[in-house]
Design an enzyme around this catalytic site. Structure first.
Site, PDB file in Angstrom:
ATOM      1  N   ASP A  29       0.870  -1.176   0.000  1.00 21.54           N
ATOM      2  CA  ASP A  29       0.000   0.000   0.000  1.00 21.54           C
ATOM      3  C   ASP A  29       0.909   1.229   0.000  1.00 21.54           C
ATOM      4  O   ASP A  29       1.195   1.824   1.044  1.00 21.54           O
ATOM      5  CB  ASP A  29      -0.902  -0.032   1.247  1.00 21.54           C
ATOM      6  CG  ASP A  29      -1.782   1.194   1.355  1.00 21.54           C
ATOM      7  OD1 ASP A  29      -1.944   1.894   0.347  1.00 21.54           O
ATOM      8  OD2 ASP A  29      -2.311   1.444   2.461  1.00 21.54           O
ATOM      9  N   ASP A  31       0.681   4.359  -1.057  1.00 16.13           N
ATOM     10  CA  ASP A  31       0.231   5.684  -0.602  1.00 16.13           C
ATOM     11  C   ASP A  31      -0.372   5.654   0.813  1.00 16.13           C
ATOM     12  O   ASP A  31      -0.860   6.672   1.315  1.00 16.13           O
ATOM     13  CB  ASP A  31      -0.762   6.290  -1.595  1.00 16.13           C
ATOM     14  CG  ASP A  31      -1.985   5.401  -1.812  1.00 16.13           C
ATOM     15  OD1 ASP A  31      -2.197   4.473  -0.999  1.00 16.13           O
ATOM     16  OD2 ASP A  31      -2.725   5.617  -2.782  1.00 16.13           O
ATOM     17  N   ASP A  50      -7.564  -0.537  -4.960  1.00 11.84           N
ATOM     18  CA  ASP A  50      -7.170   0.857  -5.178  1.00 11.84           C
ATOM     19  C   ASP A  50      -7.009   1.089  -6.678  1.00 11.84           C
ATOM     20  O   ASP A  50      -6.548   0.203  -7.398  1.00 11.84           O
ATOM     21  CB  ASP A  50      -5.836   1.124  -4.452  1.00 11.84           C
ATOM     22  CG  ASP A  50      -5.656   2.589  -4.111  1.00 11.84           C
ATOM     23  OD1 ASP A  50      -6.391   3.425  -4.693  1.00 11.84           O
ATOM     24  OD2 ASP A  50      -4.786   2.901  -3.277  1.00 11.84           O
ATOM     25  N   ASP A  72     -11.232   9.094 -11.953  1.00 10.51           N
ATOM     26  CA  ASP A  72     -12.042   8.333 -10.996  1.00 10.51           C
ATOM     27  C   ASP A  72     -11.372   8.366  -9.623  1.00 10.51           C
ATOM     28  O   ASP A  72     -10.477   7.564  -9.351  1.00 10.51           O
ATOM     29  CB  ASP A  72     -12.174   6.891 -11.515  1.00 10.51           C
ATOM     30  CG  ASP A  72     -13.092   6.057 -10.660  1.00 10.51           C
ATOM     31  OD1 ASP A  72     -13.833   6.633  -9.836  1.00 10.51           O
ATOM     32  OD2 ASP A  72     -13.086   4.821 -10.819  1.00 10.51           O
ATOM     33  N   ASN A  74     -12.770   7.780  -6.654  1.00 16.56           N
ATOM     34  CA  ASN A  74     -13.255   6.826  -5.638  1.00 16.56           C
ATOM     35  C   ASN A  74     -13.313   5.389  -6.173  1.00 16.56           C
ATOM     36  O   ASN A  74     -13.918   4.519  -5.548  1.00 16.56           O
ATOM     37  CB  ASN A  74     -14.619   7.251  -5.081  1.00 16.56           C
ATOM     38  CG  ASN A  74     -15.638   7.469  -6.172  1.00 16.56           C
ATOM     39  OD1 ASN A  74     -15.409   7.097  -7.332  1.00 16.56           O
ATOM     40  ND2 ASN A  74     -16.773   8.049  -5.816  1.00 16.56           N
ATOM     41  N   SER A 108     -13.096 -15.219  12.281  1.00 18.47           N
ATOM     42  CA  SER A 108     -12.774 -16.117  11.171  1.00 18.47           C
ATOM     43  C   SER A 108     -14.016 -16.479  10.353  1.00 18.47           C
ATOM     44  O   SER A 108     -13.906 -16.745   9.150  1.00 18.47           O
ATOM     45  CB  SER A 108     -12.101 -17.389  11.693  1.00 18.47           C
ATOM     46  OG  SER A 108     -12.869 -17.960  12.726  1.00 18.47           O
TER      47      SER A 108
END
Lengths: 423, 121
Positions: A29, A31, A50, A72, A74, A108
């Site tokens: 990840d 960013d 993402d 885009d 979102n 779980s």
């Protein structure tokens, strides 16, 4: 771990990965917005994929920047400008639709723990059965992308049986603007205590993200453990209350205004012994020599049972475990009816395992179809899907305002944006 | 306790080897190769290393009718930690579980260097 200690640079990377996994955050990840471009290791199997991992402001669930006129922001696949009206599509199609995400704080069962039966059944084992073992291990033996809350894909692997249905899929179908807006923050072993920490990995910004429907679903670990003195290690109603109040207070600091929290009660796990004890486990099918009763006793003996209380031949203990589970569910129900928070409303519903089983049996199914064959404990793929359908129906009947209205622009979105970039 | 998840994993693997040899009417050794062959390459190598070390003991004990529980005691993945009784997934071997464990451990002593390598790795 040996490799990690060989080179100084590697050690730091290993520590970073370990820290992210311990915090249930996506390992990749860049960013740091809580969303990833890869699927496993807490990536898009768990949270919407993402669409730009170089900018934190761009992620699923974000309120669109300038109505996504140019890009885009979102990740719902809707962007650009309508040439006729000159208005952005996001504004035209989603502006009045009240987009909502779906989240889960769970265990779980919520993460959909599943070990394929083919891995322990010699008569059907084969090369194809283990082809995806690395992916499965990278998802902690969980299958959140097929779970009843955040599932979004039907896999055709030979180790998958059943179909996918989920709250996310249904909310997405109701309003396609919700595309990719899901977060599965479920953790194997999750209970009311450690969920206070697990909840910290929920990624939601109160001002720049849309509201969400968050499920709080911990169906067993507060009464389930592998200790010989299992009762002593069960959560008491007093501790449960304190734990949940802490979680609720925290959620009020992260959930955007207008969100909803759906609390589900604990399961009544007596169905496990009732339906499974005399059946053969996959490891015992060939010679007819290992039943689930044998498996439960074995796991209890090694003190690695996920639930001594219900996976036990002792009926008194099984009944006590159910009584405690009911008492803890009552705590949740009371909190739901008495506590109010600034940014979200709480609704309670029972975890209606018996109803789901009855409906399945009425359709011609068998009760054991709903229980994972390898561990004899977790809800199966079919159970996940049926529970999703039951939950949706219950919400529609009792709290329809939570689900919002059907988006009248869905068909236009489909025609213009196809699968919206997929998942 | 008693080996916990290591013991359970060992028992499952030995049991699968035993059953694969029955299903395909092949030797224990061939069944072990078959099981490793099912795994993707990155696991296949580790699997083959495991059977290189543990294989002779597994072959010897299963061929002599010992249960997967007893075999995993001999391989030291399963233990009996007092005051806990030994754990078993499969039916009692001839003479009872404790006798089976004792017999298997005695027989496995022939493979001291293999056992030592198992412990180290």
């Amino acid at each position: 771990s040996d490799i990690c200690n060989m080179l100084p640079g590697l050690k730091q990377i290993c520590e970073m990965i370990e820290g992210k996994l311990n915090n249930h955050e996506p390992v990749l990840d860049i960013d740091k917005d809580g969303f990833s471009i890869i699927d496993s290791l807490r990536g898009s199997s768990w949270r919407g994929k993402d669409c730009d991992d170089s900018r934190a402001a761009v992620h699923p669930g974000a309120r669109p920047v300038d109505w996504d006129r140019y890009e885009d922001s979102n990740c719902n696949g809707i962007y650009g400008v309508d040439p006729v009206s000159g208005k952005p599509y996001e504004q035209l199609f989603c502006g009045d639709s009240k987009p909502m995400g779906v989240g889960l704080l769970g265990d779980s069962a919520g993460a959909h723990f599943h070990i394929p039966a083919e891995w322990v059944t010699p008569t059907v084992m084969g090369l194809d059965m283990f082809a995806n073992i690395t992916f499965v291990a990278g998802n902690e033996l969980d299958w959140p992308s097929m779970s009843g809350t955040t599932g979004y894909q039907n896999l055709t692997w030979p180790t998958v049986h059943g179909w996918t249905d989920s709250a996310y899929l249904r909310l997405r179908q109701r309003n396609l603007c919700n595309h990719r807006d899901y977060q599965n923050i479920a953790v194997n072993g999750g209970d009311s205590g450690n969920t206070n920490d697990n909840a910290k990995s929920l990624s939601r910004n109160q001002t720049s993200d849309y509201p969400m429907i968050l499920f709080y679903s911990l169906i067993g670990n507060d009464v389930c453990n592998g200790h010989p003195d299992t009762i002593e290690h069960m959560t008491t109603p007093e501790v449960m209350k304190a734990n949940v109040i802490d979680t609720l207070a925290y959620l009020d600091t992260v959930l955007p205004a207008g969100s909803a929290l759906i609390m589900t009660g604990l399961a009544d796990g007596r169905v496990l012994w009732k339906y499974m004890n005399s059946r053969y486990h996959p490891l015992g099918e060939l010679r007819g020599d290992v039943t689930y009763a044998d498996l439960y006793a074995y796991l209890m003996c090694l003190q690695v049972s996920p639930c001594n209380g219900w996976m036990s031949s002792n009926e008194t203990l099984r009944n006590f475990t159910s009584e405690r589970a009911a008492a803890l569910s009552k705590v949740l129900q009371d909190l739901a009816s008495t506590r109010t928070y600034k940014n979200y409303k709480i609704h309670y519903m029972d975890f209606a395992l018996h109803t789901v089983i009855d409906e399945w049996v009425a359709q011609g199914g068998k009760p054991w179809d709903l229980i994972e064959p390898v561990d004899g404990f977790h809800p199966s793929q079919i159970s996940q899907a049926l529970t999703a359908a039951y939950t949706w129906t219950h919400l529609m009947q009792n709290f329809p305002e939570v689900l919002g209205k059907e988006n009248p622009h869905n068909e236009q979105i489909r025609q213009l944006f196809g699968d919206q970039g997929g998942h | 306790v008693n080996g916990g998840t290591d013991c359970a994993a060992c028992t499952i693997i030995v049991s699968l080897i035993d059953q694969l040899s029955l299903v395909y009417s092949e030797s224990i050794d061939q069944a072990m190769q078959r099981l490793c062959g099912y795994l993707p390459d990155q696991y296949n190598t580790v699997c083959k290393e495991f059977i290189y070390v543990a294989g002779p003991i597994i072959v010897d004990l299963l061929a002599n009718g010992e249960s997967p529980d007893a075999v995993c005691h001999a391989l030291t993945f399963c233990t009996t930690d007092p005051p806990n009784p030994p754990c078993k997934l499969y039916p009692q071997p001839r003479g009872g579980l404790e006798a089976g464990i004792k017999r298997s451990k005695l027989r496995a002593m022939k493979y001291t260097s293999n056992l030592r390598e198992l412990l180290v790795n």
